[in-house]
Scaffold this active site. Structure first.
Site, PDB file in Angstrom:
ATOM      1  N   THR A  45      -7.319  -3.044   4.639  1.00 38.66           N
ATOM      2  CA  THR A  45      -7.622  -1.936   5.504  1.00 38.66           C
ATOM      3  C   THR A  45      -8.968  -1.135   4.885  1.00 38.66           C
ATOM      4  OG1 THR A  45      -5.804  -0.858   4.234  1.00 38.66           O
ATOM      5  CG2 THR A  45      -5.374  -1.608   6.412  1.00 38.66           C
ATOM      6  N   HIS A  53      -2.289  -0.092  -4.918  1.00 45.06           N
ATOM      7  CA  HIS A  53      -2.269  -1.466  -4.956  1.00 45.06           C
ATOM      8  C   HIS A  53      -1.701  -2.101  -6.304  1.00 45.06           C
ATOM      9  CE1 HIS A  53      -4.842  -1.191  -1.324  1.00 45.06           C
ATOM     10  NE2 HIS A  53      -3.752  -1.321  -0.686  1.00 45.06           N
ATOM     11  N   LYS A  87       4.317   4.274   8.578  1.00 45.63           N
ATOM     12  CA  LYS A  87       3.471   4.783   9.532  1.00 45.63           C
ATOM     13  C   LYS A  87       4.106   5.656  10.417  1.00 45.63           C
ATOM     14  CE  LYS A  87      -0.231   2.863   7.571  1.00 45.63           C
ATOM     15  NZ  LYS A  87       0.439   2.224   6.477  1.00 45.63           N
ATOM     16  N   ARG A  91      -1.725   2.560  13.502  1.00 46.87           N
ATOM     17  CA  ARG A  91      -3.073   2.723  12.797  1.00 46.87           C
ATOM     18  C   ARG A  91      -4.321   2.446  13.573  1.00 46.87           C
ATOM     19  NH1 ARG A  91      -2.152   0.065   7.329  1.00 46.87           N
ATOM     20  NH2 ARG A  91      -2.520  -2.186   8.348  1.00 46.87           N
ATOM     21  N   GLN A 176       4.278 -11.688   9.141  1.00 40.13           N
ATOM     22  CA  GLN A 176       4.219 -11.883   7.588  1.00 40.13           C
ATOM     23  C   GLN A 176       5.169 -12.850   7.462  1.00 40.13           C
ATOM     24  OE1 GLN A 176       4.573  -7.980   5.814  1.00 40.13           O
ATOM     25  NE2 GLN A 176       5.701  -8.684   3.913  1.00 40.13           N
ATOM     26  N   ASP A 197       9.317  -1.210   0.461  1.00 41.54           N
ATOM     27  CA  ASP A 197       9.063  -0.923   1.834  1.00 41.54           C
ATOM     28  C   ASP A 197       8.726  -2.130   2.600  1.00 41.54           C
ATOM     29  OD1 ASP A 197       6.540  -1.080   0.797  1.00 41.54           O
ATOM     30  OD2 ASP A 197       5.549   0.324   2.001  1.00 41.54           O
ATOM     31  N   LYS A 232       3.776  10.404  -3.120  1.00 44.34           N
ATOM     32  CA  LYS A 232       3.288   9.008  -3.180  1.00 44.34           C
ATOM     33  C   LYS A 232       2.208   9.353  -4.420  1.00 44.34           C
ATOM     34  CE  LYS A 232       3.054   5.891   0.466  1.00 44.34           C
ATOM     35  NZ  LYS A 232       2.521   5.479   1.593  1.00 44.34           N
ATOM     36  N   LYS A 235      -3.120   9.661  -5.405  1.00 42.29           N
ATOM     37  CA  LYS A 235      -3.889  10.574  -4.437  1.00 42.29           C
ATOM     38  C   LYS A 235      -4.269  11.702  -5.293  1.00 42.29           C
ATOM     39  CE  LYS A 235      -3.480   8.797  -0.260  1.00 42.29           C
ATOM     40  NZ  LYS A 235      -4.344   8.028   0.608  1.00 42.29           N
ATOM     41  N   THR A 236      -5.409  12.136  -5.150  1.00 42.43           N
ATOM     42  CA  THR A 236      -6.003  13.262  -5.843  1.00 42.43           C
ATOM     43  C   THR A 236      -6.709  14.058  -4.989  1.00 42.43           C
ATOM     44  OG1 THR A 236      -8.313  12.559  -6.494  1.00 42.43           O
ATOM     45  CG2 THR A 236      -6.396  12.088  -8.254  1.00 42.43           C
TER      46      THR A 236
END
Length: 413
Positions: A45, A53, A87, A91, A176, A197, A232, A235-236
């Site tokens: 993505t 990841h 989600k 998306r 999948q 998840d 989560k 992230k910053t």
RNA sequence: GGGGAGAUUCCCGAGCGGUCAAAGGGAUCAGACUGUAAAUCUGACGGCGACGCCUUCGAAGGUUCGAAUCCUUCUCUCCCCA
């Protein structure tokens, strides 16, 4: 290939890479007597991996280091559908061109982390086997093995009953699951790993393999990486923390790890370094201010794995210069300024905005008014302050916003 | 196919003709306290050399001295009935 290490699973457990797995107690260990082939998948993505990841990537590195065979699956096909897991809404669909470019980007990064080649790690793209199916054929082949009743009980779908779920996304688990089947046939792959998840998707694959081939395969999930406060991780204020040095510089990458919460340090040392667990335990035992040492080790090791030892050293040197006082400022992120620009008086606010330390000039001025800006260690509170050539120190300006954001402007000779 | 509800600044969510750059919360940023932690308190949070100007409230038109608020059309979303 080196001698398979039967302790892979216990190693993964001890480092934190275990949430749950299929099969009876000890079954997966028993099945791993010989070399095991394990896969994990990533949908392309974006053109770079990010910190989110990293757990599966690190896990694959452990798999390889233990003498087993990891398969990295890039979801060029599944990304056409979009995994609805986690989600709230569908998306945005990516174009084929975009997906192709992203796949290339991920491929390049993965090649730096794992050794690919005959008898070593494999990298595959599920577009290779998903894209050629006809709709009816696929339905007839795979569809009968999936119970809609059961799929509706998946957490992913239940939460989406509120906000709406499109049919395209409902198909994701089938694809999948089919990947697992395909890898089982092609490579004898017997383990799928992924974030917790992914549990439902992984189970679907385990079931499908059993139904189609009678093969006994396993699923293994990692805990989801969250900070101690439940958010989560990864992230910053600048957004995701990327592995691509173009998107997140090694210096920023290093800083990200130095800045993890105290409470997360031990966990991160297990996940994101390859230090022996004895050393991890010892570092995690540090308390208070001392714990910062542990974070520095974490940051160095984590940066080394992704960007190499040289970059890690540079990042560390830069950090020491800024936070330790003195030292080598040459590693600090910097950019040139022309003399002409300075001659006419270079507004500090603009300098901040142009070098990513503030989003706009207004924000830059606001920061100054609030006392958050320092130039060459002098607090600047006048929102209209300007930089002049004669104020430079050693031919440079050291801009600082808040406690942690630094940028050096080098006056052109 | 029929009926209903709605689209507001990064997110959630008030506003329902002027006092609205738009309440409140979250996220974020800065300051204080600290250890480049956490928690807490304070402040900021569309843009702009700014007690004013400019661009915003799904899109385009219209009514009005004046619209996020009223009207028309369009786009999209959700819900209910079939």
């Amino acid at each position: 290939m080196s001698q398979p290490n039967p302790t892979l699973w216990s190693l993964l457990r001890s480092r934190g890479f275990f949430q749950q797995c299929t099969g009876e107690e000890g079954e997966i260990e028993a099945a791993a007597k010989g070399p095991v082939t394990a896969y994990t998948g990533f949908d392309p993505t974006a053109s770079s991996f990010h910190v989110g990841h990293l757990i599966p990537l690190m896990a694959m590195m452990h798999v390889q280091a233990a003498g087993h065979r990891p398969i990295l699956l890039l979801g060029g096909g599944t990304a056409m559908i979009g995994d609805p897991t986690g989600k709230n809404e569908m998306r945005q669909m990516l174009s084929r061109e975009q997906l192709e470019a992203n796949t290339q980007g991920l491929r390049k990064q993965a090649e730096r982390l794992l050794r690919f080649g005959p008898g070593q790690a494999e990298m595959v793209n599920n577009a290779d086997w998903l894209m050629n199916w006809g709709y009816i054929d696929f339905l007839r082949e795979i569809g009968p093995h999936f119970s809609v009743n059961r799929m509706l009980t998946f957490e992913t779908f239940r939460t989406r009953m509120e906000t709406g779920l499109s049919f395209i996304e409902f198909n994701y688990p089938l694809l999948q699951a089919f990947d697992f089947l395909e890898l089982h046939k092609r490579f004898g792959c017997t383990v799928q790993m992924g974030g917790d998840d992914q549990w439902a998707n992984i189970l679907s694959g385990v079931d499908l393999v059993r139904r189609k081939t009678g093969g006994h395969v396993f699923g293994w999930t990692f805990p989801l990486l969250t900070t101690a406060s439940g958010a989560k991780m990864g992230k910053t204020e600048k957004g995701a923390v990327w592995l691509d040095p173009e998107r997140t510089s090694p210096y920023d990458y290093y800083q990200f790890w130095v800045n993890v919460d105290d409470a997360d340090t031990a966990k991160c040392l297990g996940f994101f370094t390859q230090l022996p667990m004895e050393e991890v335990a010892q570092l995690s035992g540090l308390e208070g201010e001392q714990l910062r040492r542990a974070k520095q080790v974490l940051a160095f090791e984590a940066t080394k794995i992704i960007h190499g030892e040289e970059e890690a050293k540079r990042a560390e040197a830069g950090a020491r210069a800024l936070f330790g006082g003195g030292g080598d400022l040459s590693q600090v992120p910097s950019a040139p300024v022309s003399r002409a620009r300075l001659a006419e008086g270079y507004p500090v606010a603009e300098a901040l905005a142009e070098h990513g330390m503030a989003k706009t000039n207004s924000e830059g001025r606001r920061l100054m008014e609030q006392g958050g800006v320092t130039v060459n260690d002098q607090k600047v509170t006048d929102p209209f302050a300007k930089l002049n050539v004669e104020d430079a120190q050693d031919g440079a300006f050291l801009l600082k916003v808040g406690k942690k954001k630094f940028h050096r402007l080098l006056v052109e000779p």
